[in-house]
Design an enzyme around this catalytic site. Structure first.
Site, short mmCIF file in Angstrom:
data_model
loop_
_atom_site.label_atom_id
_atom_site.label_comp_id
_atom_site.label_asym_id
_atom_site.label_seq_id
_atom_site.Cartn_x
_atom_site.Cartn_y
_atom_site.Cartn_z
N ASN A 273 47.19 32.35 54.20
CA ASN A 273 46.03 32.91 54.89
C ASN A 273 45.80 34.38 54.57
O ASN A 273 45.35 35.16 55.42
CB ASN A 273 46.16 32.72 56.42
CG ASN A 273 45.81 31.30 56.84
OD1 ASN A 273 45.58 30.43 56.01
ND2 ASN A 273 45.79 31.07 58.14
N HIS B 273 42.82 28.44 45.36
CA HIS B 273 43.06 27.65 46.56
C HIS B 273 41.77 26.96 47.02
O HIS B 273 40.96 26.55 46.21
CB HIS B 273 43.64 28.57 47.63
CG HIS B 273 44.65 27.93 48.52
ND1 HIS B 273 45.88 27.51 48.08
CD2 HIS B 273 44.61 27.64 49.84
CE1 HIS B 273 46.56 26.98 49.07
NE2 HIS B 273 45.79 27.04 50.17
N ASN C 24 44.62 23.29 44.13
CA ASN C 24 45.33 23.07 45.37
C ASN C 24 45.00 21.67 45.87
O ASN C 24 44.74 20.77 45.08
CB ASN C 24 44.93 24.15 46.39
CG ASN C 24 45.75 24.10 47.66
OD1 ASN C 24 46.97 24.15 47.62
ND2 ASN C 24 45.08 23.99 48.81
N GLU C 25 44.95 21.45 47.15
CA GLU C 25 44.72 20.13 47.72
C GLU C 25 43.33 19.57 47.42
O GLU C 25 43.08 18.38 47.55
CB GLU C 25 44.91 20.18 49.25
CG GLU C 25 46.34 20.48 49.65
CD GLU C 25 46.50 20.68 51.15
OE1 GLU C 25 45.46 20.71 51.85
OE2 GLU C 25 47.64 20.82 51.60
N GLU D 274 53.78 23.13 49.36
CA GLU D 274 53.60 23.43 50.78
C GLU D 274 54.33 22.39 51.61
O GLU D 274 54.31 21.20 51.28
CB GLU D 274 52.12 23.41 51.18
CG GLU D 274 51.27 24.47 50.51
CD GLU D 274 49.82 24.41 50.96
OE1 GLU D 274 49.54 23.71 51.97
OE2 GLU D 274 48.97 25.02 50.30
N TRP E 168 55.09 26.66 53.70
CA TRP E 168 53.79 27.23 54.08
C TRP E 168 54.01 28.12 55.29
O TRP E 168 54.55 27.70 56.30
CB TRP E 168 52.76 26.16 54.41
CG TRP E 168 51.45 26.81 54.77
CD1 TRP E 168 50.98 27.04 56.03
CD2 TRP E 168 50.48 27.35 53.88
NE1 TRP E 168 49.76 27.69 55.98
CE2 TRP E 168 49.44 27.90 54.66
CE3 TRP E 168 50.39 27.43 52.49
CZ2 TRP E 168 48.31 28.50 54.10
CZ3 TRP E 168 49.27 28.04 51.92
CH2 TRP E 168 48.25 28.57 52.73
#
Length: 589
Positions: free
Chosen positions: A59, A149, A197-198, A330, A366
């Site tokens: 974050n 990200h 990323n995801e 993560e 994470w």
């Protein structure tokens, strides 16, 4: 992960190379820190052993302020946009002293990029600040992973119904990684690039940026993911210098282990390193999500949960057996109420890290200033602190790989032996229930293809039904006894019948009535019956992840016309105190 879902490392052996004598890079130029050797003889598996134990700078540089701040604000405004402090050398040094050997830096590169107008230039100040953080870590002999990200969800452009939008997305992706790779080309192999990323999966259909996204089928998503991963490797390699042999981290499909092990996912070719590919594979692990990501499940540790974690993590041997190093980019367990650990957190982490030791994965925690406090520069819990110290590279470097595996196996065996089994279902028993996740993810009841009534938020009262054959059944959930007293709308829900596919193959769940808060609910379409695993039968009540009704779905009239995975309307459902579903179970046509 983005800030929209709270999110989520370990390894071993070899001598860490000495870096250049310079320390930190200023915002106006490059440092000599980290420049140097590319150990081309290292294999992907050997390299992962060196990465030790990792942590995310969550974050922070991926905090997304682009929409509100524009592209010309001070870099610190983006860095702190999701509530994190400005990163300092002291914070990163503290991470290393706490037992972390690798720092993953998620980044939103479009924060300072006017990509909407077709200008894909990353502001130099943003590149400078990321480099400064890279150097914080390199100066204390950590490895660093830099990725792109969530980044505002621009990835959904690949799922646009418009070819021009899809072409622009690929143009931006190539431009982005060309700039990043050229800027950091001279760094040693302590710097790793991660292509995505995801979002590299089903979320290529996201509508955050491309409102007409959603055009890709799941198979087309797989094809696009494979093409993007190959483009990432080719683009970085083309920038030359140290990037010809840099280790590159490829994102698995959805970074989900099971979906990445699907044969539709294909690792890219590494033509410049054909005899010794410098490719790593990234997946994430947050299972069960109700325990790891939100507060809907308060504890963990049943025999079935140990078995699931062990089995799921073992699946990535599909790739380590091919010579690809695996990074669990993560993982983690939500800090309950943001001030203390959830029950069994240490048990969960102990077994997870032992699995990573056993299979040779690199786990990267994470963390968003939760488990590791950036103000005190220390882990908040003494047991967890001891666990990470134990799994640090420094503590394991003198151990043989076989000793590490044996120690890990002992830990895993003891955890399983000391666990207690859940009730579960016998092979000859079928049970119906309502799977439910509230819209804010804070309430949950038995989500997943295995019937687990223990997996629920405290206070939920469920009425499930034993299935004995064709007939009418009523199942329900009562949320009034929970802390909130209601479920805030819905994020996912389905009528499920455990062992339905094996005991009653081809049967249809014909939902006759849904009652919400005591009043009959107007369904938004026609229900259909399907199965994800060939064992559990489902009829979705609300499943936004399903973009099209599967061709093999079953309905009472044999037609898929008007069939929908979203019988409930999440936008208008509101507070759900009780929900009751009555259905007729019958043989399909």
């Amino acid at each position: 992960m983005s800030k929209h879902a709270w999110k989520r490392k370990i390894g071993y052996l070899l001598v860490i190379m000495l870096l250049g004598a310079g320390l930190l890079a200023g915002c106006s130029g490059k440092s000599e820190t980290g420049k140097g050797e590319m150990r081309t003889e290292l294999t992907s598996l050997e390299f992962v052993d060196l990465l030790g134990n990792g942590i995310n700078l969550g974050n922070t540089m991926e905090a997304y302020g682009h929409v509100v701040l524009g592209t010309e604000a001070e870099v610190s405004a983006y860095e702190t946009y999701w509530g994190q402090p400005v990163t300092t050398q002291e914070m990163i040094t503290g991470m290393h002293e706490a037992g972390f050997d690798t720092l993953r830096v998620p980044v939103a590169w479009t924060n300072m990029m006017n990509y909407e107008s077709g200008d894909y230039t990353i502001n130099e100040a943003y590149l400078d600040r990321v480099e400064e953080i890279i150097n914080y870590a390199l100066s204390v002999d950590m490895y660093v992973i830099v990725n792109d990200h969530w980044d505002g969800g621009w990835w959904g452009m690949f799922g646009s119904a418009t070819q021009e939008t899809r072409d622009k997305a690929m143009e931006m992706y190539i431009s982005m990684w060309t700039q990043i790779a050229e800027r950091y080309r001279d760094y040693s192999d302590h710097l790793i690039f991660e292509g995505a990323n995801e979002e590299l999966g089903n979320r290529l259909n996201d509508t955050d940026v491309a409102k007409d996204s959603g055009a890709l089928s799941e198979s087309e998503c797989y094809e696009t993911v494979n093409r993007l991963n190959q483009t990432f490797v080719d683009t970085v390699r083309a920038t030359g210098g140290n990037n010809e042999h840099r280790f590159l981290l490829v994102a698995g499909y959805n970074t989900d282990i099971a979906m990445t092990c699907d044969d539709r996912f294909v690792m890219p070719e590494d033509e410049m390193n054909r005899d010794n590919p410098k490719l790593l594979l990234s997946v994430h692990y947050y299972d069960p999500s109700g325990y790891c990501i939100n507060e809907s499940i308060p504890d963990w540790g049943s025999t079935q949960e140990y078995e699931f974690q062990n089995e799921r993590l073992s699946m990535m041997e599909k790739y380590t057996s091919q010579g690809y190093g695996v990074i669990i980019g993560e993982y983690g367990v939500l800090i309950e109420n943001m001030d203390h650990l959830k029950e069994n957190t240490v048990d969960y982490l102990t077994n997870f890290l032992a699995n990573c030791d056993y299979y040779g994965y690199c786990p990267v925690l994470w963390d968003c200033n939760n488990m590791y406090n950036r103000n005190t520069c220390a882990i908040i819990d003494s047991e967890v602190a001891a666990l990470y110290t134990e799994h640090s590279y420094a503590m394991q470097a003198s151990m043989s790989r076989e000793d590490i595996r044996q120690n890990a196996k002992t830990v895993m065996d003891e955890g399983l032996a000391n666990s207690e089994p859940e009730a579960g279902l016998a092979d000859d028993e079928a049970m119906a229930w309502i799977m439910y996740n509230s819209g804010d993810w804070n309430l949950m009841y038995s989500v997943g293809d295995v019937y687990k009534p223990e997996d629920k938020t405290e206070g939920i009262v469920a009425t499930d039904a034993t299935i004995t054959g064709p007939g009418t059944y009523t199942i329900s959930l009562d949320f009034t006894g929970t802390a909130m007293g209601y479920a805030d709308s819905v994020a996912f829900s389905a009528v499920a019948i455990g062992n339905g596919e094996t005991l009653y193959p081809g049967y249809v769940i014909n939902i006759m009535e849904i009652v919400v808060n005591g009043e009959k609910y107007q369904m938004q379409g026609k229900p259909y019956t399907a199965s994800d695993d060939g064992v559990c039968t489902r009829a979705n009540l609300y499943n936004a992840w399903v973009t099209s009704v599967p061709a093999e779905a079953r309905t009472v009239d044999g037609s898929l016309n008007m069939a929908t995975p979203n019988l409930l309307d999440a936008e208008t459902l509101g507070h759900v105190e009780t929900i009751e579903v009555t259905f007729y179970y019958l043989e399909g046509k």
